[in-house]
Design an enzyme around this catalytic site. Structure first.
Site, PDB file in Angstrom:
ATOM      1  N   HIS A  55       0.887  -1.170   0.000  1.00 53.67           N
ATOM      2  CA  HIS A  55       0.000   0.000   0.000  1.00 53.67           C
ATOM      3  C   HIS A  55       0.924   1.218   0.000  1.00 53.67           C
ATOM      4  CE1 HIS A  55      -2.379  -3.053   2.247  1.00 53.67           C
ATOM      5  NE2 HIS A  55      -3.422  -2.515   1.646  1.00 53.67           N
ATOM      6  N   ASP A  58       2.459   1.745   3.298  1.00 56.70           N
ATOM      7  CA  ASP A  58       3.392   0.747   3.842  1.00 56.70           C
ATOM      8  C   ASP A  58       4.811   1.216   3.539  1.00 56.70           C
ATOM      9  OD1 ASP A  58       1.180  -0.862   4.337  1.00 56.70           O
ATOM     10  OD2 ASP A  58       1.461  -2.071   2.532  1.00 56.70           O
ATOM     11  N   GLU A 218      -9.864 -13.211  -2.545  1.00 55.57           N
ATOM     12  CA  GLU A 218      -9.035 -13.614  -1.396  1.00 55.57           C
ATOM     13  C   GLU A 218      -9.714 -14.747  -0.635  1.00 55.57           C
ATOM     14  OE1 GLU A 218      -6.975 -10.695   0.887  1.00 55.57           O
ATOM     15  OE2 GLU A 218      -7.249 -11.800   2.753  1.00 55.57           O
ATOM     16  N   HIS A 221     -11.624 -13.948   2.603  1.00 59.04           N
ATOM     17  CA  HIS A 221     -12.816 -13.112   2.475  1.00 59.04           C
ATOM     18  C   HIS A 221     -14.028 -13.915   1.995  1.00 59.04           C
ATOM     19  CE1 HIS A 221     -10.025  -9.371   1.986  1.00 59.04           C
ATOM     20  NE2 HIS A 221      -9.821 -10.036   3.104  1.00 59.04           N
TER      21      HIS A 221
END
Ligand code: XLS
Ligand code: MG
Length: 388
Positions: A55, A58, A218, A221
């Site tokens: 990100h 990050d 994912e 998820h």
């Protein structure tokens, strides 16, 4: 004994936020000191990963000055050069800062929506500068706790407008970049919009540039939502939309556990790996999980090595499944064709419809036929358990 050493051609990637997780959770403080992005790149190189994703924040803190940004990016690029790691994917953090407490693209506040667009364009620039070809959108805060607060139709329209805008931005800049939308049913919001891969696939077709946009399903998820992950992945693949994939593990109906790949449901992980390898999926195998909170950084390396090792073991098992004479004979029997019926399938014609209507089927005996699926499944289990 096979070699389960990860190699670049396996395309194993991790996020800075995955191996960089400090073990903080809603009830407890970090159990590990934070490592810098450069240290994390070296950790990933040590365990044999191919790539690192991030990100924007990050890598570059949200309040970094331009000079700090340049220094951080320079150091990171040097670490990539030293280790040979690549950056296949990047994304935006549109969920940590309090400004996004009511969402980013779906916030009720136009100032927040505009800021989210600005932040994402800058993050796209950063990702592209570091080589990313896939850009993930996970709308962690794009949801509600109370539906009194936001109109769900407005939320969909706002998301569409933002993605259309950002697709045009990418085209305008001449970037070679595709978007991958990542669904999640809840957490951190009470409910998140477009909660499953299936919702995302439908939504993508309403965009101005659907060809630029796919999905990043994912495991955790879809399992949180109690769904069969493989089926969602297969649907995305069949639609030409599997641009990226996030490998984790997860018990259904729980918080987002993000366990080491294959550590919870080995059978589901096996069929997933087999699918990706059989169809020739060529994208990253991105592990979007993190080590238990009980671990130090040696344990984080165990976690990362374990994700890749399990994938490679399951890949070998998939090859065995495909080469197993008994399994293949059963599959051939199960999928046997019926030459006398071939001409009634395929495209509709009135003649076919009339012929079909005139046919007689022995419904009772069809219903009584044993399909040998118990045997096939047990052969698979024997194979997975290493006794075959
Ligand atoms: C969180 C998500 C997140 C995305 C990237 O649950 O998995 O890590 O993958 O923003
Ligand atoms: Mg994810």
């Amino acid at each position: 004994m096979s070699d389960y050493t990860p190699k670049p051609e396996h395309k194993f990637t991790f996020g800075l936020w995955t191996v960089g997780s400090t073990g903080r959770d809603p009830f407890g403080a970090p159990t590990r000191d934070a490592l810098s992005p450069v240290e994390l790149v070296h950790l990933l190189a040590e365990v044999g990963a191919y790539g690192v994703n991030f990100h924007d924040n990050d890598l570059v803190p949200i309040d970094a000055t331009p000079a700090e940004r340049d220094r951080i990016v320079r150091d990171f690029k040097n670490a990539l050069k030293e280790t040979g790691l690549v950056v296949p994917m990047a994304t935006t953090n549109l969920f940590s800062d309090p400004v996004f407490k009511d969402g980013a693209f779906t916030s009720n506040d136009p100032k927040v929506r505009a800021y989210a667009l600005q932040k994402t364009m800058q993050a796209i620039d950063l990702g592209v500068e570091l080589g990313a070809k896939v850009y993930v959108f996970w709308g962690g805060r794009e949801g509600t706790e109370s539906d009194a607060t936001k109109n769900p139709v407005d939320a969909i329209k706002r998301t569409r407008e933002a993605l259309n805008f950002l697709c045009e931005y990418v085209l305008d800049q001449g970037y070679d970049l595709k978007f991958a939308l990542e669904a999640k049913p809840n957490e951190p919001r009470g409910d998140i919009y477009n909660p499953t891969t299936g919702h995302m696939l439908a939504f993508i077709e309403t965009l101005d540039h659907p060809e630029m946009v796919g999905v990043n399903p994912e495991v955790a998820h879809e399992h949180m939502a109690g769904l069969n992950f493989l089926h969602g992945v297969a649907q995305a693949w069949e639609a030409g939309k599997l641009f990226h994939i996030a490998l984790t593990d997860q018990y259904p109906g729980r918080y987002d556990q993000d366990f080491r790949f294959g550590s919870r449901d080995l059978t589901a992980a096996f069929f997933l790996v087999k699918f990706l390898e059989d169809v020739g999926y060529s994208g990253s195998r991105h592990f979007d999980a993190h080590a238990y909170r009980t671990e130090d950084y040696e344990g984080v390396k165990d976690f990362a090595r374990g994700c890749m090792r399990t994938y490679l073991i399951l890949k070998e098992k998939a090859a065995r499944f495909n080469a197993d004479p008994e399994i293949q004979a059963l599959l051939a029997e199960i999928n046997a064709t019926e030459p006398s019926l071939e001409s009634v399938f395929g495209a509709y014609s009135r003649e076919k419809a009339n012929r079909l209507k005139g046919m007689t089927f022995d419904r009772v005996s069809l219903g009584k036929r044993g399909l040998k699926y118990e045997r096939l499944d047990q052969l698979t289990i024997d194979l997975l358990l290493g006794v075959r």
